[in-house]
Motif scaffolding. Structure first.
Motif, PDB file in Angstrom:
ATOM      1  N   GLU A   1       0.834  -1.198   0.000  1.00 12.25           N
ATOM      2  CA  GLU A   1       0.000   0.000   0.000  1.00 12.25           C
ATOM      3  C   GLU A   1       0.874   1.256   0.000  1.00 12.25           C
ATOM      4  N   ASN A   2       1.970   1.209   0.733  1.00 11.27           N
ATOM      5  CA  ASN A   2       2.889   2.351   0.766  1.00 11.27           C
ATOM      6  C   ASN A   2       3.686   2.468  -0.531  1.00 11.27           C
ATOM      7  N   LEU A   3       3.905   1.329  -1.200  1.00 11.06           N
ATOM      8  CA  LEU A   3       4.749   1.334  -2.391  1.00 11.06           C
ATOM      9  C   LEU A   3       3.962   1.640  -3.666  1.00 11.06           C
ATOM     10  N   ARG A   4       2.636   1.436  -3.636  1.00 12.48           N
ATOM     11  CA  ARG A   4       1.855   1.605  -4.859  1.00 12.48           C
ATOM     12  C   ARG A   4       1.956   3.020  -5.437  1.00 12.48           C
TER      13      ARG A   4
ATOM     14  N   MET B   1       6.023  -3.331 -17.958  1.00 13.85           N
ATOM     15  CA  MET B   1       5.416  -4.586 -17.524  1.00 13.85           C
ATOM     16  C   MET B   1       5.911  -4.980 -16.139  1.00 13.85           C
ATOM     17  N   ALA B   2       7.190  -4.754 -15.857  1.00 12.60           N
ATOM     18  CA  ALA B   2       7.721  -5.067 -14.528  1.00 12.60           C
ATOM     19  C   ALA B   2       7.034  -4.215 -13.460  1.00 12.60           C
ATOM     20  N   MET B   3       6.820  -2.931 -13.753  1.00 21.37           N
ATOM     21  CA  MET B   3       6.157  -2.047 -12.797  1.00 21.37           C
ATOM     22  C   MET B   3       4.704  -2.487 -12.554  1.00 21.37           C
ATOM     23  N   ILE B   4       4.002  -2.813 -13.635  1.00 17.94           N
ATOM     24  CA  ILE B   4       2.596  -3.221 -13.519  1.00 17.94           C
ATOM     25  C   ILE B   4       2.487  -4.511 -12.710  1.00 17.94           C
ATOM     26  N   PHE B   5       3.398  -5.449 -12.973  1.00 22.22           N
ATOM     27  CA  PHE B   5       3.365  -6.721 -12.251  1.00 22.22           C
ATOM     28  C   PHE B   5       3.646  -6.509 -10.764  1.00 22.22           C
ATOM     29  N   GLN B   6       4.645  -5.700 -10.458  1.00 25.72           N
ATOM     30  CA  GLN B   6       4.992  -5.472  -9.049  1.00 25.72           C
ATOM     31  C   GLN B   6       3.894  -4.707  -8.321  1.00 25.72           C
ATOM     32  N   ARG B   7       3.188  -3.856  -9.053  1.00 27.00           N
ATOM     33  CA  ARG B   7       2.100  -3.105  -8.429  1.00 27.00           C
ATOM     34  C   ARG B   7       0.916  -3.994  -8.094  1.00 27.00           C
ATOM     35  N   GLY B   8       0.849  -5.161  -8.777  1.00 29.02           N
ATOM     36  CA  GLY B   8      -0.215  -6.109  -8.475  1.00 29.02           C
ATOM     37  C   GLY B   8      -1.427  -5.977  -9.352  1.00 29.02           C
TER      38      GLY B   8
ATOM     39  N   PHE C   1       5.052   3.223  -7.555  1.00 30.51           N
ATOM     40  CA  PHE C   1       4.924   2.617  -8.882  1.00 30.51           C
ATOM     41  C   PHE C   1       4.110   3.509  -9.827  1.00 30.51           C
ATOM     42  N   ASP C   2       3.095   4.187  -9.283  1.00 28.31           N
ATOM     43  CA  ASP C   2       2.298   5.087 -10.119  1.00 28.31           C
ATOM     44  C   ASP C   2       3.164   6.203 -10.702  1.00 28.31           C
ATOM     45  N   VAL C   3       4.057   6.743  -9.887  1.00 28.64           N
ATOM     46  CA  VAL C   3       4.957   7.799 -10.366  1.00 28.64           C
ATOM     47  C   VAL C   3       5.879   7.252 -11.450  1.00 28.64           C
ATOM     48  N   LEU C   4       6.423   6.060 -11.219  1.00 30.04           N
ATOM     49  CA  LEU C   4       7.323   5.461 -12.204  1.00 30.04           C
ATOM     50  C   LEU C   4       6.610   5.198 -13.523  1.00 30.04           C
ATOM     51  N   LEU C   5       5.342   4.761 -13.459  1.00 29.05           N
ATOM     52  CA  LEU C   5       4.583   4.507 -14.686  1.00 29.05           C
ATOM     53  C   LEU C   5       4.343   5.800 -15.461  1.00 29.05           C
ATOM     54  N   LYS C   6       4.062   6.887 -14.728  1.00 30.03           N
ATOM     55  CA  LYS C   6       3.891   8.180 -15.408  1.00 30.03           C
ATOM     56  C   LYS C   6       5.201   8.638 -16.044  1.00 30.03           C
ATOM     57  N   ALA C   7       6.309   8.357 -15.375  1.00 34.47           N
ATOM     58  CA  ALA C   7       7.615   8.725 -15.941  1.00 34.47           C
ATOM     59  C   ALA C   7       7.913   7.899 -17.192  1.00 34.47           C
ATOM     60  N   ILE C   8       7.558   6.621 -17.162  1.00 36.86           N
ATOM     61  CA  ILE C   8       7.764   5.771 -18.340  1.00 36.86           C
ATOM     62  C   ILE C   8       6.903   6.265 -19.505  1.00 36.86           C
TER      63      ILE C   8
END
Length: 527
Positions: free
Chosen positions: A473-476, A519-526, A479-486
């Motif tokens: 929950e703290n890490l999600r 894909m790695a970010m999406i998978f780790q985000r769950g 990952f959202d920030v990283l996805l926006k950066a990607i």
């Protein structure tokens, strides 16, 4: 139908698959039901060409890859642990259903030879791997129940096909020896295992020596057909050969296939299995028209045949309940007698298991292989379609509702290590290597950033192992920030390519890197 028309027909069927699959998702129906009903309805539209499905081709084209897919993802530990229960369904229940249908059919149609009645029983007795996969795809089941259904679907086709061949031979020759049949059954089954293991061993030998990932994927995909055809060529069970090879493939692929081969192969395999699985049910529906025309149309079906068909459908459904709950009673007696390994399912899981007996491609294809002079051939064809339709449409469509109402309890003990603990164990192994290689022989730190990065990762994994939900929950948001950066990086890459600042080769290579990272970010985000 010449080549171009055949190709156009295949394209039309693929378009139909996409449309019916989309409709099933919208209506929240099992996709197998939508494809079967849609194919059957469209088959009777005036002007559409009749589609005939060659039975031998249907078995060799569709059955091996779909069996292999099930075997590949089978949890081998649970499969071994529940093998007695799996065999009781895949052999015991199929034999019992064959006998029950044969007796009921001969009681209603006494002029039909006993062997022909048992041939009909063998046709409709095995629940189908393809139908089970399609219906169970969106249903969450307890681990033990899932292992029983998946294991049963892998092996019962072999039992049904062997019984069918014995029954047809007995009908045409008028001779049947029980002892010889049992010996032949054992030889065919054990021979299938040997052929499957040999095919898998040859695949391991080849895959370890091939260097090109495309060739490895082709060799891996071809294994299912190689095992099946080899088994049938030496007159043993091609089904058991395929399943045995698939179990070995699923066990050894982790240490033989590289990451890029596994990713590529998984993509190829998923698309192929999806198309074949969907086409099976479309073609089953289309084949209904040919079967009805073969007996002279709906109006030519006598009322007595309809009564027989109804009796066969009911017998198929009832006998599965009798087998499952009969086994439950025996297990309960054994448990009370002190047998520690006797663990009844309980009425909730037993009810779901009894209802999950969908038929499919084997029940369709086998009666089409019957000789023209086979007594009761038309009856067998109509019964086969009726059983497929009722089990896939009625039972398959209501299975999810039944699971939600009955709420089967998962009594299988979980593995000793859950996913957070497994990920933490992996992180500790990686950390050990990093700590060892971060220093040179003199003890000088040469990879400080890498070491610090993995120490941070290790600290997070320790928190994740203790409380996975809170850590994620703290890490999600991270990952959202990283996805926006990607996404921003992807837009910039496309912009500079459209401006002609980079070559296409650079675009494709950088885009592949972004795809893997996303894909790695999406998978780790769950997700």
């Amino acid at each position: 139908m010449h080549g171009v028309e055949a190709f156009e027909l295949v394209l039309g069927l693929l378009a139909l698959v996409v449309g019916l699959y989309w409709l099933a998702l919208k209506l929240r129906l099992p996709t197998a039901t939508a494809l079967l009903v849609g194919g059957g309805a469209l088959a009777f539209i005036p002007g559409l060409p009749a589609i005939s499905l060659d039975p031998e081709l249907a078995l060799v084209l569709f059955l091996p890859p779909l069996l292999m897919d099930g075997a590949y993802f089978t949890a081998l530990g649970r499969f071994r642990r529940h093998l007695p229960g799996i065999l009781s369904l895949a052999v015991g229940a199929v034999v019992f259903t064959t006998l029950a249908v044969g007796v009921v059919t001969h009681w209603i149609v006494p002029e039909l030879p006993w062997a022909a009645c048992f041939a009909l029983g063998a046709i409709v007795s095995p629940p189908d791997a393809v139908a089970a996969r399609a219906v169970l795809k969106g249903v969450h089941l307890p681990r033990r129940l899932a292992a029983l259904l998946e294991g049963e679907s892998l092996l019962n086709d072999a039992t049904g096909l062997i019984l069918f061949r014995f029954a047809v031979a007995a009908t045409l020759s008028g001779v049947f020896h029980t002892g010889e049949a049992i010996r032949s059954f054992a030889v065919v089954a054990i021979g299938g295992v040997i052929v499957g293991l040999a095919a898998a061993a040859f695949w391991i030998f080849v895959a370890r020596r091939l260097k090109d990932r495309i060739l490895i994927v082709i060799a891996t995909v071809s294994l299912c057909w190689a095992a099946y055809i080899a088994g049938e060529a030496v007159h043993v069970s091609g089904v058991i050969a395929t399943v045995s090879a698939g179990l070995v493939l699923g066990w050894y692929q982790h240490v033989i296939l590289s990451a890029d081969v596994r990713i590529l192969g998984s993509s190829v395999w998923q698309i192929m299995v999806f198309v074949l699985e969907a086409l099976v049910f479309i073609l089953i529906g289309f084949s209904l028209r040919g079967a009805i025309e073969r007996i002279g149309g709906i109006e030519a079906v006598p009322a007595s045949m309809l009564y027989t068909v109804l009796a066969v459908v009911l017998t198929v459904a009832v006998t599965r309940f009798v087998c499952v709950f009969g086994s439950e009673a025996l297990l309960e007696i054994a448990r009370k007698a002190g047998v520690k390994r006797a663990r009844p399912l309980g009425w909730r899981q037993a009810t779901v298991l009894s209802w999950a007996g969908m038929r499919g491609v084997v029940t369709l294809a086998v009666p089409l292989t019957l000789p023209v002079d086979m007594p009761g051939r038309d009856l067998m064809l109509i019964c086969a379609f009726a059983v497929i339709f009722v089990t896939v449409v009625a039972q398959g469509s209501s299975l999810g509702l039944l699971v939600r109402k009955v709420r089967p309890v998962d009594e299988d003990p979980p593995a000793k290590m859950a996913m957070p603990a497994a990920e933490a164990a992996m992180a500790r192994a990686r950390m050990g290597v990093i700590e060892a290689l971060a220093y040179d022989e003199d003890g000088t730190l040469i990879h400080p950033q890498m070491l610090e990065e993995h120490r941070k990762r290790m600290r997070f994994m320790e928190r994740y192992e203790k409380d996975a939900s809170a850590a994620m929950e703290n890490l999600r948001p991270h990952f959202d920030v990283l996805l926006k950066a990607i996404a921003a990086g992807r837009e910039e890459l496309i912009r500079i390519h459209r401006a002609g600042l980079i070559e296409d080769e650079v675009l494709h290579e950088l885009e592949r890197d972004l795809d893997i990272e996303e894909m790695a970010m999406i998978f780790q985000r769950g997700d």
